[in-house]
Design a protein around this motif. Structure first.
Motif, PDB file in Angstrom:
ATOM      1  N   ILE A  89       5.356  -9.708  -4.785  1.00  0.00           N
ATOM      2  CA  ILE A  89       5.964  -8.525  -4.156  1.00  0.00           C
ATOM      3  C   ILE A  89       5.262  -7.283  -4.703  1.00  0.00           C
ATOM      4  O   ILE A  89       5.224  -7.076  -5.919  1.00  0.00           O
ATOM      5  CB  ILE A  89       7.473  -8.458  -4.434  1.00  0.00           C
ATOM      6  CG1 ILE A  89       8.139  -9.733  -3.903  1.00  0.00           C
ATOM      7  CG2 ILE A  89       8.084  -7.221  -3.775  1.00  0.00           C
ATOM      8  CD1 ILE A  89       9.595  -9.842  -4.220  1.00  0.00           C
ATOM      9  N   GLY A  90       4.708  -6.478  -3.803  1.00  0.00           N
ATOM     10  CA  GLY A  90       3.818  -5.400  -4.232  1.00  0.00           C
ATOM     11  C   GLY A  90       4.440  -4.025  -4.305  1.00  0.00           C
ATOM     12  O   GLY A  90       3.810  -3.104  -4.833  1.00  0.00           O
ATOM     13  N   ASP A  94       9.828  -3.446  -0.675  1.00  0.00           N
ATOM     14  CA  ASP A  94       9.821  -4.878  -0.339  1.00  0.00           C
ATOM     15  C   ASP A  94      10.770  -5.652  -1.252  1.00  0.00           C
ATOM     16  O   ASP A  94      11.468  -6.575  -0.815  1.00  0.00           O
ATOM     17  CB  ASP A  94       8.399  -5.452  -0.483  1.00  0.00           C
ATOM     18  CG  ASP A  94       7.513  -5.021   0.673  1.00  0.00           C
ATOM     19  OD1 ASP A  94       8.030  -4.376   1.606  1.00  0.00           O
ATOM     20  OD2 ASP A  94       6.301  -5.315   0.625  1.00  0.00           O
ATOM     21  N   PHE A  95      10.770  -5.273  -2.544  1.00  0.00           N
ATOM     22  CA  PHE A  95      11.641  -5.982  -3.482  1.00  0.00           C
ATOM     23  C   PHE A  95      13.111  -5.741  -3.155  1.00  0.00           C
ATOM     24  O   PHE A  95      13.908  -6.674  -3.055  1.00  0.00           O
ATOM     25  CB  PHE A  95      11.339  -5.530  -4.917  1.00  0.00           C
ATOM     26  CG  PHE A  95      12.157  -6.257  -5.945  1.00  0.00           C
ATOM     27  CD1 PHE A  95      11.764  -7.492  -6.421  1.00  0.00           C
ATOM     28  CD2 PHE A  95      13.358  -5.711  -6.413  1.00  0.00           C
ATOM     29  CE1 PHE A  95      12.541  -8.177  -7.344  1.00  0.00           C
ATOM     30  CE2 PHE A  95      14.137  -6.392  -7.329  1.00  0.00           C
ATOM     31  CZ  PHE A  95      13.724  -7.623  -7.804  1.00  0.00           C
ATOM     32  N   LEU A  96      13.467  -4.472  -2.971  1.00  0.00           N
ATOM     33  CA  LEU A  96      14.871  -4.125  -2.718  1.00  0.00           C
ATOM     34  C   LEU A  96      15.355  -4.677  -1.378  1.00  0.00           C
ATOM     35  O   LEU A  96      16.541  -4.999  -1.227  1.00  0.00           O
ATOM     36  CB  LEU A  96      15.052  -2.601  -2.771  1.00  0.00           C
ATOM     37  CG  LEU A  96      14.858  -1.996  -4.172  1.00  0.00           C
ATOM     38  CD1 LEU A  96      14.781  -0.479  -4.100  1.00  0.00           C
ATOM     39  CD2 LEU A  96      15.991  -2.432  -5.114  1.00  0.00           C
ATOM     40  N   GLU A  97      14.436  -4.799  -0.430  1.00  0.00           N
ATOM     41  CA  GLU A  97      14.811  -5.354   0.880  1.00  0.00           C
ATOM     42  C   GLU A  97      15.312  -6.800   0.736  1.00  0.00           C
ATOM     43  O   GLU A  97      16.118  -7.272   1.520  1.00  0.00           O
ATOM     44  CB  GLU A  97      13.592  -5.314   1.822  1.00  0.00           C
ATOM     45  CG  GLU A  97      13.925  -5.701   3.240  1.00  0.00           C
ATOM     46  CD  GLU A  97      12.697  -5.707   4.147  1.00  0.00           C
ATOM     47  OE1 GLU A  97      11.586  -5.405   3.649  1.00  0.00           O
ATOM     48  OE2 GLU A  97      12.850  -5.995   5.330  1.00  0.00           O
ATOM     49  N   ARG A  98      14.799  -7.486  -0.297  1.00  0.00           N
ATOM     50  CA  ARG A  98      15.142  -8.907  -0.473  1.00  0.00           C
ATOM     51  C   ARG A  98      16.370  -9.119  -1.365  1.00  0.00           C
ATOM     52  O   ARG A  98      16.663 -10.260  -1.730  1.00  0.00           O
ATOM     53  CB  ARG A  98      13.958  -9.640  -1.107  1.00  0.00           C
ATOM     54  CG  ARG A  98      12.746  -9.750  -0.208  1.00  0.00           C
ATOM     55  CD  ARG A  98      11.456  -9.840  -1.022  1.00  0.00           C
ATOM     56  NE  ARG A  98      11.518 -10.844  -2.080  1.00  0.00           N
ATOM     57  CZ  ARG A  98      10.916 -12.012  -2.021  1.00  0.00           C
ATOM     58  NH1 ARG A  98      10.186 -12.335  -0.981  1.00  0.00           N
ATOM     59  NH2 ARG A  98      11.033 -12.873  -3.017  1.00  0.00           N
ATOM     60  N   ASP A 125      11.056   0.944   9.195  1.00  0.00           N
ATOM     61  CA  ASP A 125       9.590   0.856   9.185  1.00  0.00           C
ATOM     62  C   ASP A 125       9.166   0.605   7.741  1.00  0.00           C
ATOM     63  O   ASP A 125       9.987   0.703   6.812  1.00  0.00           O
ATOM     64  CB  ASP A 125       8.957   2.137   9.767  1.00  0.00           C
ATOM     65  CG  ASP A 125       9.324   3.369   8.962  1.00  0.00           C
ATOM     66  OD1 ASP A 125       8.874   3.465   7.807  1.00  0.00           O
ATOM     67  OD2 ASP A 125      10.080   4.228   9.491  1.00  0.00           O
ATOM     68  N   PRO A 126       7.900   0.299   7.500  1.00  0.00           N
ATOM     69  CA  PRO A 126       7.474  -0.084   6.147  1.00  0.00           C
ATOM     70  C   PRO A 126       7.712   0.991   5.091  1.00  0.00           C
ATOM     71  O   PRO A 126       7.806   0.682   3.899  1.00  0.00           O
ATOM     72  CB  PRO A 126       5.975  -0.368   6.315  1.00  0.00           C
ATOM     73  CG  PRO A 126       5.814  -0.713   7.745  1.00  0.00           C
ATOM     74  CD  PRO A 126       6.817   0.113   8.478  1.00  0.00           C
ATOM     75  N   ASP A 127       7.832   2.243   5.490  1.00  0.00           N
ATOM     76  CA  ASP A 127       7.974   3.323   4.504  1.00  0.00           C
ATOM     77  C   ASP A 127       9.418   3.736   4.270  1.00  0.00           C
ATOM     78  O   ASP A 127       9.671   4.656   3.478  1.00  0.00           O
ATOM     79  CB  ASP A 127       7.171   4.557   4.966  1.00  0.00           C
ATOM     80  CG  ASP A 127       5.676   4.303   4.888  1.00  0.00           C
ATOM     81  OD1 ASP A 127       5.266   3.459   4.057  1.00  0.00           O
ATOM     82  OD2 ASP A 127       4.926   4.918   5.668  1.00  0.00           O
ATOM     83  N   HIS A 128      10.344   3.118   4.976  1.00  0.00           N
ATOM     84  CA  HIS A 128      11.741   3.524   4.811  1.00  0.00           C
ATOM     85  C   HIS A 128      12.648   2.311   4.625  1.00  0.00           C
ATOM     86  O   HIS A 128      12.399   1.260   5.215  1.00  0.00           O
ATOM     87  CB  HIS A 128      12.224   4.323   6.037  1.00  0.00           C
ATOM     88  CG  HIS A 128      11.532   5.637   6.180  1.00  0.00           C
ATOM     89  ND1 HIS A 128      10.333   5.773   6.861  1.00  0.00           N
ATOM     90  CD2 HIS A 128      11.848   6.876   5.710  1.00  0.00           C
ATOM     91  CE1 HIS A 128       9.950   7.037   6.802  1.00  0.00           C
ATOM     92  NE2 HIS A 128      10.843   7.729   6.111  1.00  0.00           N
ATOM     93  N   LEU A 129      13.686   2.535   3.787  1.00  0.00           N
ATOM     94  CA  LEU A 129      14.658   1.468   3.546  1.00  0.00           C
ATOM     95  C   LEU A 129      16.033   2.104   3.410  1.00  0.00           C
ATOM     96  O   LEU A 129      16.195   3.114   2.714  1.00  0.00           O
ATOM     97  CB  LEU A 129      14.306   0.709   2.255  1.00  0.00           C
ATOM     98  CG  LEU A 129      15.217  -0.462   1.895  1.00  0.00           C
ATOM     99  CD1 LEU A 129      14.996  -1.622   2.854  1.00  0.00           C
ATOM    100  CD2 LEU A 129      14.945  -0.933   0.458  1.00  0.00           C
ATOM    101  N   ARG A 130      16.981   1.530   4.109  1.00  0.00           N
ATOM    102  CA  ARG A 130      18.353   2.031   4.022  1.00  0.00           C
ATOM    103  C   ARG A 130      19.202   0.930   3.400  1.00  0.00           C
ATOM    104  O   ARG A 130      19.161  -0.218   3.863  1.00  0.00           O
ATOM    105  CB  ARG A 130      18.845   2.380   5.426  1.00  0.00           C
ATOM    106  CG  ARG A 130      20.064   3.275   5.448  1.00  0.00           C
ATOM    107  CD  ARG A 130      20.385   3.710   6.870  1.00  0.00           C
ATOM    108  NE  ARG A 130      19.364   4.567   7.420  1.00  0.00           N
ATOM    109  CZ  ARG A 130      18.778   4.387   8.585  1.00  0.00           C
ATOM    110  NH1 ARG A 130      19.069   3.346   9.317  1.00  0.00           N
ATOM    111  NH2 ARG A 130      17.864   5.221   9.026  1.00  0.00           N
TER     112      ARG A 130
END
Lengths: 179, 332
Positions: A89-90, A94-98, A125-130
């Motif tokens: 995980i880079g 990405d980590f928090l999404e999982r 999108d790849p740059d945003h996470l809610r």
């Protein structure tokens, strides 16, 4: 609440303040467990609230700040003990999404009856996470500390907006944007 | 009074907490160990139950297999017995028809006797095939090792067809390369295979030619006999046996047409219709040929081959000698 959280909290108190401070806050609280925590045990979350209150009183640091600091400490311990969950995980988003599909699944393997917070994840999108946090333990500050330390761990700058959806820290929405 | 870090009271309380934590951890460990033991026991019970199920199912399958094998054996035994029972009176019918044909009969009666005789022979051949099938199923079919003259066998087989079908619509030709005088093998089975191939070639060739070719080459462990049956018939595909519905109906119509054609005068096929190639081939509607299918501009016919290979083992002194005169073994 799982004993591992109490053990780690007292580890933090001993490391950041002193072993005597840990003794003092235990002695100051009328804890059903007597402060004799073991990682695999389960204890009332009210004991954590009492310990944090006692620490806040003795150090003059607001409780939310202490809990956020504990969140950051907990992330480092988590990384030290379960580094395999970070493989491949880079970045922090990405980590928090999982967190629900991978991290909490692994936690339940170790602690089958753990009462974990629930996260609703949205990745437009790849740059945003809610992340919508919900927990009866009202530990939104702990979640924030974990999230912020995770971002610091990966190094890529990410802005965090926190929106409290109630006044107890039981429902919090975090908006993460890569900057 | 403020306690110092090394105050005995503080140390005692810390030690007591540690002791209680250890006790709690031990209690939880025992609890988890018990849970694990019980889970393990449950898994073992499930595994044992599964193994028992597998054993029972295997026994059922073995019993079913045994019953099926027994049924097949019973069927084969029945067929074998019945075939013998039928052959005995049938031989009598054929023999009587042969005797009758020696009598001075009116041409019309002679033809009727001939029909009885021919149909009896056909029925006998069918029964023999059934008997062979039952022998194969029962694992009792033996391949004999006997000495025989391959040229005589091949020519004799073709002659029997000429006798049965002359005059007819299809011309039978034999083209034999010089072959060893004597070979060892199952004479009866080779003749049977050849008869089936030639019979099919004749049956599925509306007109034209059926040709039997043979040659032999020497290998490390003896001579190898190659036999090919070629025809200018309707050809075949690998899927012809799986045909159903319309395709099978079309094939049947073609077969019926062949039967109808058999009452029309035979047509000669030019020798150059058969073109030799390295590979045998056959396609539906394209005949069967020993070589690459070649289009005949005059008749639009194609040909391909059925091949039979017979291991040839030199027998005794002189067994691998070639026949003196190639022309003797290659009439046609």
């Amino acid at each position: 609440m799982k004993g591992v959280v109490f053990v780690e909290f007292l580890e933090m108190v001993e490391a950041e303040f002193s072993p005597e401070m840990a003794d003092d806050i235990i002695d100051a609280c009328d804890l059903p467990s007597g402060g004799a925590y073991t990682s695999v045990g389960t204890y009332s979350h009210r004991e954590m609230v009492a310990l944090v209150g006692a620490l806040s009183e003795r150090t003059g640091t607001p409780a939310p700040d202490l809990i956020r600091a504990f969140g950051e400490f907990l992330f480092e311990r988590f990384h030290a003990h379960h580094g395999e969950l970070f493989d491949g995980i880079g970045n922090s988003l990405d980590f928090l999404e999982r967190i629900e599909d991978v991290i909490h699944v692994q936690v339940r393997k170790l602690y089958p009856n753990a009462e974990l917070p629930r996260f609703e994840i949205d990745r437009p999108d790849p740059d945003h996470l809610r992340m919508l946090y919900r927990s009866d333990r009202h530990m939104g500050d702990l979640a924030e500390g974990l999230i912020r330390r995770c971002i610091a761990h990966y190094g890529t700058p990410v802005a965090v907006e926190r929106h409290d959806l109630d006044d107890k820290g039981g429902q919090v929405r975090f908006e993460l944007s890569r900057t | 009074m403020t306690e110092t870090p090394s105050d005995p009271g503080r140390l005692l309380r810390r030690a007591e907490r540690e002791r209680r934590a250890r006790k709690e951890a031990e209690r939880l460990l025992e609890e988890k160990s018990l849970e694990l033991y019980e889970a393990n026991q449950a898994l073992q019970r499930q595994a044992a139950a599964l193994e028992e199920q597998v054993r029972a199912r295997t026994a059922e399958l073995n019993a079913a297999l045994e019953r099926a094998e027994e049924a097949v054996r019973a069927k084969s035994d029945f067929l074998a017995v019945m075939s013998h029972e039928i052959r005995t009176p049938l031989n009598a019918v054929i023999g009587m028809a042969e005797l009758l044909s020696l009598e001075s009969l009116a041409p019309e009666h002679q033809e009727q006797v001939s029909l009885i005789h021919d149909n009896g022979r056909n029925l006998l051949a069918l029964i023999n095939d059934i008997l062979d099938f039952s022998k194969i199923e029962a694992g009792k079919l033996q391949i004999e090792q006997e000495l025989f003259d391959p040229t005589e066998l091949l020519q004799g087989t073709v002659r029997s067809f000429e006798a049965q079908h002359a005059p007819q619509r299809v011309r039978l030709r034999t083209q034999l390369a010089p072959l060893p005088k004597w070979v060892i093998g199952d004479r009866l089975r080779l003749r049977q295979v050849l008869a089936n191939l030639i019979g099919n070639a004749v049956k599925f060739s509306p007109h034209g030619e059926v040709r039997l070719e043979a040659d032999a080459d020497e290998t490390a462990d003896g001579w190898r006999l190659h036999v090919r049956v070629a025809d200018s018939g309707i050809g075949m595909t690998r899927v012809v046996l799986d045909l159903s519905g319309e395709a099978r109906a079309r094939l049947l119509r073609r077969v019926l047409n062949v039967a109808i054609d058999s009452i029309t005068p035979p047509k000669r096929v030019p020798a150059n219709r058969f073109k030799k190639g390295r590979h045998g081939a056959s396609r539906r509607g394209c005949g069967s040929s020993p070589g690459t299918p070649a289009r005949d501009p005059s008749s639009n016919a194609r040909v391909a081959a059925h091949r039979v290979h017979q291991r040839v083992i030199p027998a005794r002194a002189g067994a691998s000698r070639w026949t003196e005169n190639a022309a003797d073994s290659a009439p046609g």
